[in-house]
Design a protein around this motif. Structure first.
Motif, mmCIF file in Angstrom:
data_model
loop_
_atom_site.group_PDB
_atom_site.id
_atom_site.type_symbol
_atom_site.label_atom_id
_atom_site.label_comp_id
_atom_site.label_asym_id
_atom_site.label_seq_id
_atom_site.Cartn_x
_atom_site.Cartn_y
_atom_site.Cartn_z
ATOM 1 N N VAL A 151 3.457 9.228 -10.355
ATOM 2 C CA VAL A 151 2.780 9.384 -11.647
ATOM 3 C C VAL A 151 2.185 10.784 -11.755
ATOM 4 O O VAL A 151 2.336 11.463 -12.773
ATOM 5 N N SER A 152 1.525 11.251 -10.666
ATOM 6 C CA SER A 152 0.944 12.599 -10.724
ATOM 7 C C SER A 152 2.040 13.641 -10.917
ATOM 8 O O SER A 152 1.854 14.623 -11.635
ATOM 9 N N ASN A 156 1.309 -1.635 -11.650
ATOM 10 C CA ASN A 156 -0.005 -1.280 -12.176
ATOM 11 C C ASN A 156 -1.147 -1.873 -11.354
ATOM 12 O O ASN A 156 -2.303 -1.786 -11.764
ATOM 13 N N ALA A 157 -0.819 -2.474 -10.206
ATOM 14 C CA ALA A 157 -1.820 -3.248 -9.472
ATOM 15 C C ALA A 157 -3.104 -2.463 -9.228
ATOM 16 O O ALA A 157 -4.199 -3.007 -9.333
ATOM 17 N N TYR A 158 -2.993 -1.183 -8.902
ATOM 18 C CA TYR A 158 -4.185 -0.426 -8.528
ATOM 19 C C TYR A 158 -4.517 0.662 -9.538
ATOM 20 O O TYR A 158 -5.344 1.517 -9.268
ATOM 21 N N ILE A 159 -3.853 0.669 -10.663
ATOM 22 C CA ILE A 159 -4.002 1.795 -11.582
ATOM 23 C C ILE A 159 -4.973 1.459 -12.701
ATOM 24 O O ILE A 159 -4.828 0.443 -13.371
ATOM 25 N N ALA A 195 1.617 6.367 -6.975
ATOM 26 C CA ALA A 195 0.542 7.226 -7.482
ATOM 27 C C ALA A 195 1.013 8.673 -7.502
ATOM 28 O O ALA A 195 0.765 9.412 -8.460
ATOM 29 N N ALA A 247 0.835 -1.196 0.000
ATOM 30 C CA ALA A 247 0.000 0.000 0.000
ATOM 31 C C ALA A 247 0.873 1.250 0.000
ATOM 32 O O ALA A 247 0.615 2.200 -0.738
ATOM 33 N N TYR A 300 0.785 4.174 -2.881
ATOM 34 C CA TYR A 300 0.564 5.611 -2.695
ATOM 35 C C TYR A 300 1.740 6.411 -3.240
ATOM 36 O O TYR A 300 1.559 7.445 -3.890
#
Lengths: 244, 161
Positions: free
Chosen positions: A58-59, A150-153, A55, A48, A52
């Motif tokens: 990437v942003s 890419n698990a949560y994307i 993420a 997790a 985060y």
């Protein structure tokens, strides 16, 4: 208590500011360089926490970029230095007898598929393929059915070209460059209905797509890392092959 | 036992997700009506939470509280919960309000059991596949393929049990 703290390190509870460099030291004076390199060999991280962090990466990469290609380029650049360092670290951790740098393409790709993948993602990559297209003998494919990055994307529809595993591709590129096999590595999604052939116009996908129809349903996030070596690498490979 | 549909409302009362899993359980209403439903429920929930705003802090043995920490975690009263369940002849509406004010409304059959477990699991999926997605903007409608996929397969599993 340690009595040889770095300058300015003693004033805070969790670590103070050292001068005006903005560098922070832990209050016990032990930096990351004091730790043995093998200590974190089997340590695991929270998925997790990584999700985060990634993420946000990437942003961050998304700021002030004009296109998807540029975004992938930025993610690739974020991974590249990791790959360079990882190569040395993983070789250092090998038992002394097998501390050999990979000397040909196959050994290098196996090293990536097995050692690098196991270190980063806790398992091996799913498949290793050579482009079956005779025009592109310099292209190899590392296939991961569901990349951990890419698990949560979920990529929005208007950016369907994007694959955030470009970061992992950057790591692979770093390993290849560090090993003396300069290459360009790109990540392509092949699980989608569109197929991989449309994503990589260079024809590298055509070889990979053969008999891959079943992948779309079962592994929607299947990603192909297309490794395209520089011409001089193949030239050298041919010379070595001819000699031995 | 069937789960009919799921509605997610953001903390401002806007509808951010709406999906029907089982045709025929509830009549179809337009998206506009769903927006009104979300806003209305949000308002009703806020008012019901004010009916009894403060839950008295449960009595705890002194050894359990942290000395010198006024209002520490152990002594803080629980926030008011507001409306939780709404039941009609044909369906049951369960609301789960997260600490950040997002509401999950689950419409089920009246005989459905373990709704709180299901809703908890949906919250898990939400925090994994929506909140960890770099392309999701907070408070905006949820458009995440991965969330849809995982949610549908989970609800299918529940409905086939």
């Amino acid at each position: 208590m340690s009595n040889h703290l770095p300058a300015g390190a003693g004033n805070g509870g969790g670590g103070g500011r050292a001068g005006d460099s903005g560098l922070r030291y832990p209050s016990n004076g032990k930096t990351i360089y004091h730790r043995p390199l093998n200590r974190t060999k089997t340590a695991e991280l929270s998925k997790a926490a990584f999700a985060y962090l990634f993420a946000e990466m990437v942003s961050y990469a998304q700021r002030r970029v004009t296109g998807i290609q540029e975004l992938e380029k930025r993610l690739n650049l974020q991974g590249h230095p990791i790959g360079l360092k990882l190569l040395d670290l993983l070789l250092f951790r090998e038992p002394p007898r097998t501390q050999l740098r990979p000397l040909n393409i196959i050994a290098l790709l196996h090293f990536i598929k097995i050692n690098v993948w196991t270190h980063l993602f806790g398992r091996q990559a799913d498949r290793l393929e050579k482009s079956s297209n005779p025009d592109t003998p310099d292209e190899f494919m590392i296939i991961d059915n569901e990349p951990l990055v890419n698990a949560y994307i979920s990529v929005p529809k208007e950016m369907s070209q994007l694959n955030c595993a470009a970061f992992a591709a950057g790591i692979i590129e770093g390993v290849c460059d560090g090993a003396g096999f300069p290459a360009r590595v790109t990540a392509h999604t092949v699980g989608d209905t569109g197929g991989g052939g449309s994503n990589n116009g260079s024809g590298g996908g055509t070889g990979a797509d053969g008999g891959r129809g079943e992948g779309g349903e079962m592994w929607p996030g299947r990603t192909v890392f297309l490794v395209k070596f520089q011409p001089e690498v193949l030239e050298r490979e041919a010379l070595i092959g001819a000699k031995s | 036992m069937t789960v009919f549909s799921l509605v997610i409302i953001n903390k401002a009362g806007g509808l951010i997700y709406n999906r029907t899993f089982h045709e025929g359980g509830l009549n179809k209403i337009s998206t506009n009506d769903y927006l009104v439903l979300a806003g209305t429920f949000h308002g009703v929930h806020a008012i019901t939470a004010r009916l009894n705003p403060v839950k008295s802090a449960p009595e705890r043995p002194l050894s359990n509280s942290i000395p010198g920490v006024p209002g520490g975690i152990l002594t803080r009263p629980e926030p008011p919960s507001g409306l939780e369940v709404l039941e009609s002849e044909n369906f049951r509406l369960q609301c789960f309000n997260t600490l950040t004010g997002v509401k999950f409304l689950l419409f089920t059959d009246t005989t459905q059991t373990n709704v709180d477990v299901i809703i908890r699991r949906i919250y898990d999926l939400y925090s994994d596949y929506v909140m960890k997605n770099p392309f999701y903007q907070l408070e905006m409608p949820i458009r995440c393929d991965m969330f849809d996929r995982k949610l549908l397969s989970y609800i299918r599993e529940v409905n086939n049990r």
